[in-house]
Design an enzyme around this catalytic site. Structure first.
Site, mmCIF file in Angstrom:
data_model
loop_
_atom_site.group_PDB
_atom_site.id
_atom_site.type_symbol
_atom_site.label_atom_id
_atom_site.label_comp_id
_atom_site.label_asym_id
_atom_site.label_seq_id
_atom_site.Cartn_x
_atom_site.Cartn_y
_atom_site.Cartn_z
ATOM 1 N N CYS A 1 -9.424 -6.334 2.490
ATOM 2 C CA CYS A 1 -9.643 -4.953 2.893
ATOM 3 C C CYS A 1 -11.113 -4.588 2.868
ATOM 4 O O CYS A 1 -11.541 -3.680 3.544
ATOM 5 C CB CYS A 1 -8.887 -4.010 1.964
ATOM 6 S SG CYS A 1 -7.183 -4.476 1.795
ATOM 7 N N THR B 1 0.851 -1.196 0.000
ATOM 8 C CA THR B 1 0.000 0.000 0.000
ATOM 9 C C THR B 1 0.885 1.244 0.000
ATOM 10 O O THR B 1 0.682 2.162 -0.810
ATOM 11 C CB THR B 1 -0.951 -0.004 1.214
ATOM 12 O OG1 THR B 1 -1.802 -1.156 1.108
ATOM 13 C CG2 THR B 1 -1.809 1.245 1.275
ATOM 14 N N SER C 1 4.810 -7.361 -1.764
ATOM 15 C CA SER C 1 4.521 -7.305 -0.333
ATOM 16 C C SER C 1 4.987 -8.601 0.339
ATOM 17 O O SER C 1 4.789 -9.690 -0.213
ATOM 18 C CB SER C 1 3.008 -7.128 -0.167
ATOM 19 O OG SER C 1 2.673 -7.152 1.196
ATOM 20 N N GLY C 2 5.577 -8.471 1.537
ATOM 21 C CA GLY C 2 6.143 -9.633 2.219
ATOM 22 C C GLY C 2 5.120 -10.641 2.710
ATOM 23 O O GLY C 2 5.336 -11.849 2.647
ATOM 24 N N HIS C 3 3.973 -10.135 3.206
ATOM 25 C CA HIS C 3 3.072 -11.076 3.876
ATOM 26 C C HIS C 3 2.272 -11.966 2.930
ATOM 27 O O HIS C 3 1.478 -12.793 3.368
ATOM 28 C CB HIS C 3 2.152 -10.352 4.881
ATOM 29 C CG HIS C 3 1.097 -9.477 4.302
ATOM 30 N ND1 HIS C 3 -0.233 -9.789 4.368
ATOM 31 C CD2 HIS C 3 1.164 -8.285 3.666
ATOM 32 C CE1 HIS C 3 -0.944 -8.810 3.799
ATOM 33 N NE2 HIS C 3 -0.117 -7.896 3.368
ATOM 34 N N ASN D 1 -6.260 -10.241 -7.118
ATOM 35 C CA ASN D 1 -6.310 -10.854 -5.791
ATOM 36 C C ASN D 1 -7.607 -11.607 -5.481
ATOM 37 O O ASN D 1 -7.601 -12.542 -4.694
ATOM 38 C CB ASN D 1 -6.060 -9.801 -4.709
ATOM 39 C CG ASN D 1 -6.830 -8.521 -4.930
ATOM 40 O OD1 ASN D 1 -6.692 -7.876 -5.969
ATOM 41 N ND2 ASN D 1 -7.660 -8.139 -3.982
ATOM 42 N N GLN E 1 0.193 -10.149 -5.868
ATOM 43 C CA GLN E 1 -0.364 -11.503 -5.863
ATOM 44 C C GLN E 1 0.408 -12.461 -6.765
ATOM 45 O O GLN E 1 0.355 -13.672 -6.570
ATOM 46 C CB GLN E 1 -1.850 -11.486 -6.269
ATOM 47 C CG GLN E 1 -2.743 -10.805 -5.259
ATOM 48 C CD GLN E 1 -2.803 -11.531 -3.913
ATOM 49 O OE1 GLN E 1 -2.485 -12.715 -3.794
ATOM 50 N NE2 GLN E 1 -3.211 -10.815 -2.872
ATOM 51 N N THR F 1 13.319 4.753 9.932
ATOM 52 C CA THR F 1 14.192 3.646 10.329
ATOM 53 C C THR F 1 13.686 2.341 9.725
ATOM 54 O O THR F 1 12.502 2.029 9.814
ATOM 55 C CB THR F 1 14.217 3.535 11.871
ATOM 56 O OG1 THR F 1 14.656 4.789 12.377
ATOM 57 C CG2 THR F 1 15.132 2.423 12.340
HETATM 58 C C1 LIG Z 1 -3.083 -6.930 -5.354
HETATM 59 C C2 LIG Z 1 -2.748 -6.273 -4.056
HETATM 60 N N1 LIG Z 1 -2.172 -5.060 -4.070
HETATM 61 C C3 LIG Z 1 -1.844 -4.431 -2.937
HETATM 62 C C4 LIG Z 1 -2.088 -4.978 -1.709
HETATM 63 C C5 LIG Z 1 -1.699 -4.243 -0.457
HETATM 64 O O1 LIG Z 1 -0.564 -4.855 0.136
HETATM 65 P P1 LIG Z 1 -0.128 -4.549 1.637
HETATM 66 O O2 LIG Z 1 -0.993 -5.381 2.509
HETATM 67 O O3 LIG Z 1 1.316 -4.962 1.695
HETATM 68 O O4 LIG Z 1 -0.278 -3.105 1.885
HETATM 69 C C6 LIG Z 1 -2.693 -6.237 -1.646
HETATM 70 C C7 LIG Z 1 -3.031 -6.848 -0.340
HETATM 71 O O5 LIG Z 1 -4.078 -7.429 -0.160
HETATM 72 C C8 LIG Z 1 -3.038 -6.898 -2.851
HETATM 73 O O6 LIG Z 1 -3.625 -8.099 -2.865
#
Ligand SMILES: Cc1ncc(COP(=O)(O)O)c(C=O)c1O
Length: 390
Positions: free
Chosen positions: A339, A78, A196-198, A150, A176, A234
């Site tokens: 989200c 994000t 994104s890491g998670h 996603n 994704q 940081t």
């Molecule tokens: C396609 C996509 N873009 C962006 C994001 C946002 O990622 P983050 O959770 O690292 O902010 C997500 C997370 O669900 C996603 O699926």
């Protein structure tokens, strides 16, 4: 509501956050518990932290097929999207965006005084690359297209889109696709990408920006000189270590995606055979390409669906209620993107595919992870049988 058939939690919401990779988490905890100094400090502990960040940068770069100097770590995708969108666009610029982008893209654009042109999708959520060419205007400064969707898992022909755009820079949300498809960003023709890491077994709260040739963009967060002035603050060293370690395990992760296709296809068939009046499947993603090729060697010219994702529509009842019932029975699924699943609005992505608001409120997303087993999916079928057939 019938009783549960599952005695353990079955997690099928990997596109929201992937199950943490235990090896990665071990590395993260180890780092966090052994004096994680500030990487900007010049003493030995600071230099150790700096070294760890740079090693992670090289690991991520290798997984993405890019130069490590062209990567900037952020707190997640994000922030990465907000940084690039705010940093690359000026007032009155024209920007081309697909209709199925993540809310982070719409949120970043909503803060700017720019002209937005939306590229429509078909019932598979697929775009026509030529629409990007046709949408170009003299003041077009950026196009935004995700590499994979996603909610429904559609894979996009990034290379064709970049070619159609010519000299207009393309920003790719690769969140994704990372970890599910082999991503060699330099080969795609894109100019920028975010990850994104998670979504790959690393901790939440870390991500990265890639910019082709190290192309500059003005930072969103200004302050210290971290990340060569592109992202002040940081560094979250332990999370960055996790992202790097997860990236170094990418090959194993990708190979497991091939097995997931078989599980997913068997589940899809079961749903079609056993619940024709209760569920329909969103999209028909049959391709002529083998799954192995799609996952390990995507040419970015092909279409298809992420190996782990299946989007269903409940044909009766309320989508939210169904999710809650499954949750109570120990099955973690999602209505659409995480989200928006706290809210009651129907999925804008499903509506972009041409579904009505009512239909779009009955979407159910299954997203499997590398630990998902055949038994997990059989348990889900048994649970649905209990709910619908008894
Ligand atoms: C396609 C996509 N873009 C962006 C994001 C946002 O990622 P983050 O959770 O690292 O902010 C997500 C997370 O669900 C996603 O699926």
């Amino acid at each position: 509501m019938s009783a549960s058939v599952s005695s353990k939690l079955v997690y099928l919401d990997e596109n929201a956050t992937a199950t943490p990779d235990p090896e990665v988490m071990k590395a993260v905890f180890e780092w966090q518990s052994t004096w994680p100094a500030n990487a900007s400090s010049v003493h030995s502990l600071g230099r150790r932290a700096r070294g760890a960040i740079e090693q992670s940068r090289r690991q991520v770069a290798q997984a993405l097929g890019v130069n490590s100097r062209h990567l900037t770590f952020t707190s997640g995708a994000t922030e990465a999207l907000h940084t690039l969108i705010a940093g690359l666009l000026k007032p009155k610029d024209h920007v081309i965006v697909s209709a199925v982008e993540h809310p982070a893209v719409w949120g970043a654009l909503s803060k700017l005084d720019v002209e937005i042109e939306i590229i429509a999708v078909n019932e598979q959520g697929q775009v026509d690359p030529q629409d990007f060419r046709k949408a170009k205007k003299s003041n077009t400064c950026l196009a935004i297209m995700m590499a994979a969707q996603n909610e429904i898992g559609t894979i996009y022909p990034i290379k064709e889109i970049a070619t159609a755009l010519g000299n207009t820079p393309l920003l790719v949300d690769a969140v994704q696709a990372f970890g599910k498809l082999s991503l060699k960003l330099e080969e795609t023709g894109a100019s920028y990408a975010v990850i994104s890491g998670h979504k790959v077994g690393a901790p939440q709260g870390v991500g990265a920006i890639w910019s082709k040739g190290g192309q500059s963009f003005s930072p969103l967060l200004k302050g210290g000189a971290q990340e060569r002035g592109r992202r002040a603050g940081t560094e979250n060293v332990s999370a960055i270590v996790g992202l790097g370690f997860a990236a170094s395990r990418m090959e194993q992760r990708l190979k497991k995606q091939i097995d997931l296709v078989q599980l997913r296809e068997k589940f899809r068939q079961n749903i079609q055979d056993l619940f024709p009046n209760e569920f329909s499947i969103v999209g028909d993603f049959s391709t002529e390409t083998s799954w192995e090729e799609t996952i390990l060697n995507p040419s970015w010219l092909r279409h298809g669906q992420l190996p782990n994702t299946l989007s269903l529509l409940a044909l009766q009842g309320e989508g939210d209620l169904l999710l809650q019932q499954l949750d109570l029975a120990g099955f973690c699924l999602s209505a659409g993107s995480a989200c928006s699943s706290g809210a009651l609005e129907p999925s804008p992505v499903l509506q972009a595919l041409g579904l009505s608001a009512k239909q779009a409120s009955r979407g159910l997303r299954l997203s499997m992870g590398i630990q998902t087993s055949d038994e997990d999916l059989r348990a889900l079928i048994r649970q649905l049988t209990l709910m619908y057939k008894s």
